[in-house]
Structure formats: C-alpha cells, structure tokens
Design an enzyme around this catalytic site. Structure first.
Site, short mmCIF file in Angstrom:
data_model
loop_
_atom_site.label_atom_id
_atom_site.label_comp_id
_atom_site.label_asym_id
_atom_site.label_seq_id
_atom_site.Cartn_x
_atom_site.Cartn_y
_atom_site.Cartn_z
N HIS A 1 -62.77 -9.36 -42.91
CA HIS A 1 -63.77 -8.32 -43.16
C HIS A 1 -63.94 -8.03 -44.66
O HIS A 1 -64.91 -7.40 -45.05
CB HIS A 1 -63.40 -7.00 -42.48
CG HIS A 1 -63.44 -7.06 -40.98
ND1 HIS A 1 -64.56 -7.47 -40.29
CD2 HIS A 1 -62.50 -6.78 -40.04
CE1 HIS A 1 -64.29 -7.43 -38.99
NE2 HIS A 1 -63.05 -7.02 -38.81
N HIS B 1 -63.74 -9.68 -33.90
CA HIS B 1 -64.72 -9.03 -34.78
C HIS B 1 -65.44 -10.07 -35.64
O HIS B 1 -64.86 -11.11 -35.97
CB HIS B 1 -64.03 -8.02 -35.69
CG HIS B 1 -63.29 -6.95 -34.95
ND1 HIS B 1 -61.94 -7.02 -34.70
CD2 HIS B 1 -63.72 -5.79 -34.39
CE1 HIS B 1 -61.56 -5.94 -34.02
NE2 HIS B 1 -62.61 -5.18 -33.82
N ASP C 1 -57.24 -10.82 -31.28
CA ASP C 1 -57.69 -9.60 -30.63
C ASP C 1 -58.74 -9.84 -29.55
O ASP C 1 -59.25 -8.90 -28.95
CB ASP C 1 -58.16 -8.54 -31.65
CG ASP C 1 -58.98 -9.10 -32.77
OD1 ASP C 1 -59.39 -10.28 -32.68
OD2 ASP C 1 -59.25 -8.36 -33.75
N1 Q9C Z 1 -64.71 3.66 -35.19
C1 Q9C Z 1 -59.53 -6.83 -37.67
O1 Q9C Z 1 -59.37 -7.12 -36.50
N2 Q9C Z 1 -62.14 -0.26 -36.16
N3 Q9C Z 1 -60.09 -5.69 -38.04
C2 Q9C Z 1 -62.64 0.96 -36.71
C3 Q9C Z 1 -64.04 2.94 -36.24
C4 Q9C Z 1 -61.83 -1.21 -37.16
C5 Q9C Z 1 -60.56 -4.75 -37.05
C6 Q9C Z 1 -63.12 1.91 -35.66
C7 Q9C Z 1 -61.48 -2.54 -36.58
C8 Q9C Z 1 -61.11 -3.53 -37.65
C9 Q9C Z 1 -59.04 -7.70 -38.74
ZN ZN Z 2 -60.48 -8.31 -35.32
#
Ligand code: Q9C
Ligand code: ZN
Length: 655
Positions: free
Chosen positions: A149, A191, A282
């Site tokens: 990300h 993601h 994930d």
């Molecule tokens: N409502 C990776 O799997 N979630 N990152 C935030 C906010 C963030 C995931 C929720 C998820 C990030 C590397």
């Molecule tokens: Zn992820």
C-alpha cells in the site's frame, strides 16, 4: 551483504537452494501503547516457528535481514518520505510520532518502526538479488511491516516502504547486468496493491497483476484504483492487470479460475525473467480482515503454477494476513512448493461464483487488445459451473473493532476456531430459510438490534426521542409520530467516521428554510465526522426511516432482513420504495460490539447533483445549527464554541 545464518543441507537431491529471511528485529515495530492490532509481531513469529517445527526452515538457506540503503529506496519513494521513515523512530520524534501516525491512513509508529521498515525492504532486495543471480532457486522473505500500500510519498495501510517495488526497481535498474529484463509482480494479498501499481504504471518491463476484494470501490483502500479499467498508461498500457472481486468469501475455485483463465495465459505471453509475489495471506480462510476462504492447498496450487515461468525464479515477500494459524499454514504450504514442487493435498469441490466469471470476462475484454491470447471467448459450459452467492451473512467480514475481538480469539484459540470456521464455510445456505412474511416483520425485526448513527439533528437525544416516543422539539415544523415500540435506545455512544459532513437543500418540511446535514456516501480518510450511535431494534430503525423520509404508509418495512444483509455486503442500499426522500440511502458503517452500524444519507447521484448545482448546498438555519450544537455539547464532545466551529467548517467546505 546479509549474513547467511545457516545453510541447511539444502535440497541436494535436486539441487534446489531455497532462501528464507527472518529477523526478530522486525518485531520491534509495534503499536506504541500495546493496543492490540492485527498487524503485530506475532505474525512473522508464527510463520517462522511453524516453518521450524515442520522441519522446513532446516532445509532452506536462512538469512538474517539487512537494512536497505537509502540510495536504493529513493528511486521509488520521495525524499521527504524517506527522511520521515528514517527519522521517525528517533528521540526527536518522541512527542510527534503519534500525531504523525494519526494523520496517515491506517498507520502506527514506534521507536522500532524505522529499523523494521529498512530491514523489510533490505531483505526483499537481498533475496531477490540472490535469486536473480541464480545463487538461490527461489526465496521467501518473512517481513514486516508490509509494503504494497505504501506510495511514493505516503505510508498507508500498515505499510511504510514498498518492499516489493523497491526490490523490483533494484533488480531492473541497479543490477541490469544480471539480465533480468522483465518482472511479473503477482499481488495475491486481499487488498489492492495501490502503491506498487502506481510505481510501475508506465513501465512495460513490470507486469503488475493484482487480485483483490474491491466491491466497486468500497473495500480498503476504498477507491477506484483497483478497478479492472486501470491498465497502465503510455508504454505501460496493458501491463497493469486488476482482478477486482465483487464480494467476499472467494476461495480456491475463484482464485484458480483467475489463474487458469487470466494470469497463466498472460504470463505465458509476457514470459517474465523473474516473478515477485506480494504474498499477503489475508485471502486465507479465517482471516479477520479478508473475509475470503483460500486454503493452504489453494495457495500451493497458485504458487506451483507460477513456478512454471521464469525458470522457477520466484520471490515471495509477506504482505498482509492476520489470522495467525491461517498465515502459518499458508506459508508452510508455499514453502513446500518452493522446496519440492509438492502441492499440499486438498481439492476444489466448489465452483467459482457467478461474479467471478463475470469479472474474468470483463478483465479479458478490457485487455484483449494487449494480450492476443485473451481474445478467445471462454467456453459457456465452463461459466455455467457456478456456486450461487448465499444471501445470509454467516460470519462478519467487516472491519472495525470486531476485527480485534476476532484476532484476540484467534490468537488464543486458533485450533478451536479453525475447527469452527472450516465446517461453517462449507455450509450450504438455503435461501428459503430467510423468507420474510409481511405479517410477522415487526415481531421478527424487534429481535434484531442495530446502531442508528446520526450526524444531524438526531445527535441531540431529545430530538431523536421524537422519532421513538413521538413529539416535537423547538425548531421542528411538525410533530413526529414516533415508533410503534417506544422503548428508549439501549445504549448511546459516539464515534468518528471518515465521511465528509455537508449541508444542502433549500428547505425541508421538518426544519423550514436552510440546509440539512448529509454525509458523503463514500468514505475519505481525510474527513472526520462525529456520529452519535443509538442502539435500537431493527423494527424501530424502520420506523425512523419512515419518519426521516416522510412516507405516510406504515405497513411495510422499508428495509427487510435481506436488505440488512445486503447493505452489510455492499456498504449501501437505496430504498426503492422512497423515490423522493432526502435520506433514502442507507449506509453500513461496520460493526460496533458485533452489531451493525447504519446511517442514512443522500445517494451518490444526489452528491453529483449537489456538485453540479442541481441541488443547492446551503448552510443550516440557526435553529437547526442550535440543535446540532446541543447534541455535540450535551454528548460531551465539544464546548459550544468548538461545536459551532465544527459545524461552520463543514458548512463552508466544498464537496
Ligand atoms: N476502516 C495489508 O493487508 N484497514 N493492509 C483500515 C479502516 C486497513 C491492510 C480500516 C487494512 C490495511 C497490508
Ligand atoms: Zn492486505
């Protein structure tokens, strides 16, 4: 060079040298106050321990991590970003660190973050170079923080440096003598790899392939960048491929359909010299954030298929993955493939979802002018083999604090929970069990609790009670009928959400002239709006919906239980029965204490209307403003001045 910690017996039989990086120093990146977080040090510890106890690590060439040099990070990240990540763990930043993290999207920082970020990036560079040289056959870097990300100038989504992008750039531009001219990046983290996509957007030497939950732009990172229409630009056009899932619960069958009908044909044509895998786990069964169900068998088949390219030169770098048992088992399955080409036993009995075929078709059509192999139509016989999407949500796959609860449970009882999760996911859900008869809806809905979240006048409790008990408060032009069930909310709490608050409409029947409050249906991490959550029954919520949209009729539920599960799936639902209501768009804002949070606002197309001037953006009247201010002040959130400033700011911002 990193130290070769232990050289295992190796796979001398077939002469395979598989690299493995692990370093306890990457555990030093932790939340500052020990708050629980899904991206925690145990993630890499459980993988490492599992590979040891299974006797796998002993067969690998094991390396400790080494820090990346700034000169190899700077082609990929901006100077300011590098300076920040280098220095943020130092003493001078002690007082500012938390504030800096809070301004970023889904990031925490502590005294160990800088070192861990440099080690993660350096480790991936190191093994990638060894694989490129042929010194290793393939490798797995068990690193954290994750990377995909992270953008050129911004840390986000638990990622500080984009490890895979840094290593890919290094191999292509700093070690060109190694002869690696084309790299395929496969991002199977649940993601979208937004950072990696941007870094090679115009680069035809890098084919970026990401398969991820997208849900039309509502799944993290919640924008349009992960759409299949994003194919790269200029010389890079056609070298960026996104496969965006329309729903959660995807499993082996869905991923393997994408591999067989999308990735494999394109990889054959691209003919990479090396493959980098952004290997988040994930999408694995049991993951608290991903909500999908890929098994270790699925991962091993996916990886085995990739090994047919680039002479098996594959480097895996860990990205996400938050169920400790699932990520350890998935990583183990991958290592067995790297070492022996041996696929973990298992089978795919299920078929892909219908939506999976639809997405594959759409991606193929979009890209067929770049990849001739995609021009062929898929046999219709194949696509008719589908598993229907069940209508009932069995396990929550939303993000929010229930994630933490799930993680804590999974940390403590991984085996037990796996045993529960496994048979659950195999359950065939019968739609007819969910048929709602109109006569009984009130008694059925009274058994279901939801949080009604208010950002407008209902933030003031006496005003909201008019919707429950009936009545009228000052400033209100008409009396409310109240709900059939007049019991007060069981609980009240406040929470902020990343949705923009704004005011619009010339006048309303309830408040007379002046704008009323709306929130933008799409979230944006730069926005922060206060919402007051009332725990009421789903029956009461339906009565609130009627009053909010001023519909006379009371004899049908505006939102039924199917609608309740579908709003949780899709993030929002437009009430078809209310054509003209200002608040006919019900939004799902995740869960609190396991109970869904719902609010109501205008539709996305209304937002377009506000932007184009079709509907007026208008500041709220004095009376309406006073009601909001009383709600915020009596809720204990703000002083009167602060509350006024908060409303003024929202009323003056553009959309
Ligand atoms: N409502 C990776 O799997 N979630 N990152 C935030 C906010 C963030 C995931 C929720 C998820 C990030 C590397
Ligand atoms: Zn992820």
């Amino acid at each position: 060079m990193a130290t070769e910690v232990a050289s295992g017996r190796g796979n001398s039989k077939i002469g395979k040298r598989v690299g493995l990086v692990y370093d306890e120093r990457m555990c030093k990146h932790r939340t500052p106050d020990e708050e629980p977080h899904p991206e925690n040090p145990n993630r890499i510890r459980v993988i490492w321990n599992k590979l040891h106890s299974a006797g796998i690590a002993q067969r690998c060439v094991v390396f400790s991590a080494k820090e990346a040099e700034d000169k190899y990070i700077l082609p990929v990240h901006g100077k300011d970003h590098v300076n920040l990540i280098r220095n943020v763990s130092s003493k001078q930043y002690d007082s500012r660190r938390k504030r800096i993290a809070a301004r970023l999207n889904s990031i925490y920082l502590n005294e160990g973050s800088s070192e861990a970020a440099y080690l993660a990036a350096g480790s991936v560079i190191d093994v990638a170079e060894r694989v490129a040289k042929g010194e290793l056959s393939s490798a797995f870097a068990i690193v954290r923080p994750p990377g995909h990300h992270a953008e050129r100038d911004e840390a986000m989504g638990f990622c500080l440096y984009n490890n895979v992008a840094i290593a890919t750039n290094y191999i292509l531009n700093e070690r060109s003598e190694l002869g690696v001219k084309k790299i395929l990046i496969v991002d199977w983290d649940i993601h979208h790899g937004n950072g990696t996509q941007k870094m090679f957007w115009k680069d035809p030497r890098v084919l970026f392939f990401s398969v991820h939950r997208h849900e039309f732009g509502s799944f993290y990172p919640a924008n349009d960048e992960g759409d299949y229409t994003m194919i790269g630009e200029g010389p890079g056009a056609g070298y960026n491929i996104n496969v965006p899932w329309e729903n959660g619960r995807c499993g082996d069958a869905d991923y393997l359909a994408v591999w067989d009908h999308m990735l494999m044909p394109v990889a054959r044509e691209f003919n990479p010299d090396m493959i980098m895998v952004s290997a988040g786990f994930d999408a694995a069964m049991g993951d608290p954030l991903g909500g999908c169900r890929v098994t270790p068998y699925g991962y091993s088949v996916m990886l085995k298929k990739l090994m047919d390219f680039a002479k098996g030169k594959v480097v895996l770098a860990l990205e996400g993955g938050y169920n400790l048992a699932s990520i350890a088992n998935s990583a183990l399955a991958c290592m067995e493939v790297l070492l022996d080409d041996k696929v973990t036993p298992g089978s795919t009995e299920a078929y892909p979802f219908e939506s999976t075929w639809r997405v594959i078709q759409a991606v193929r059509r979009k890209l067929k002018s770049f990849w001739p192999t995609l021009s062929e139509e898929l046999p219709t016989k194949l696509m008719s083999q589908i598993t229907p999407l069940p209508q009932i949500v069995i396990s929550s796959d939303s993000e929010g604090e229930d994630e933490e609860v799930a993680q804590i449970l999974l940390d403590r009882f991984p085996e037990v929970l796996q045993d529960i999760i496994q048979p659950l996911s195999a359950l065939k859900v019968n739609d007819s069990d969910n048929v709602q008869t109109s006569s009984s809806w009130r008694s059925d809905f009274s058994k279901v609790d939801i949080w009604y979240a208010s950002f407008g006048s209902n933030m003031w409790k006496p005003r909201f009670l008019c919707y429950i008990e009936g009545g009228q408060m000052e400033g209100m032009q008409k009396e409310c009928s109240g709900s059939m069930d007049k019991s007060p909310p069981k609980e009240i709490l406040w929470k902020t959400y990343a949705h923009q608050l704004f005011f619009g409409r010339e006048s309303t029947k309830m408040w007379g002239p002046g704008g009323v409050a709306f929130i933008h249906p799409k979230s944006n991490h730069q926005d922060e709006t206060y919402l007051c959550l009332y725990r009421i029954t789903f029956e009461q919520f339906n009565d609130v919906l009627h009053q909010e949209n001023i519909t006379g009729s009371m004899d049908f539920p505006l939102l039924d239980l199917t609608g309740l599960s579908s709003v949780q799936e899709k993030g929002s639902i437009t009430l078809e029965a209310v054509k003209s209501g200002c608040y006919r768009n019900v939004l799902y804002l995740g869960k609190v204490h396991g109970i869904p949070v719902l609010t109501m606002t205008c539709t996305l197309s209304d937002v377009e209307g506000f932007k184009s001037g079709k509907f007026p953006l208008r500041a709220p009247s004095r009376e309406y403003t006073n009601t909001l201010v009383r709600g915020l002040v009596e809720g204990g959130l703000f002083s009167e001045e602060e509350a006024k400033a908060y409303i003024d700011e929202a009323a003056s911002k553009s959309l």
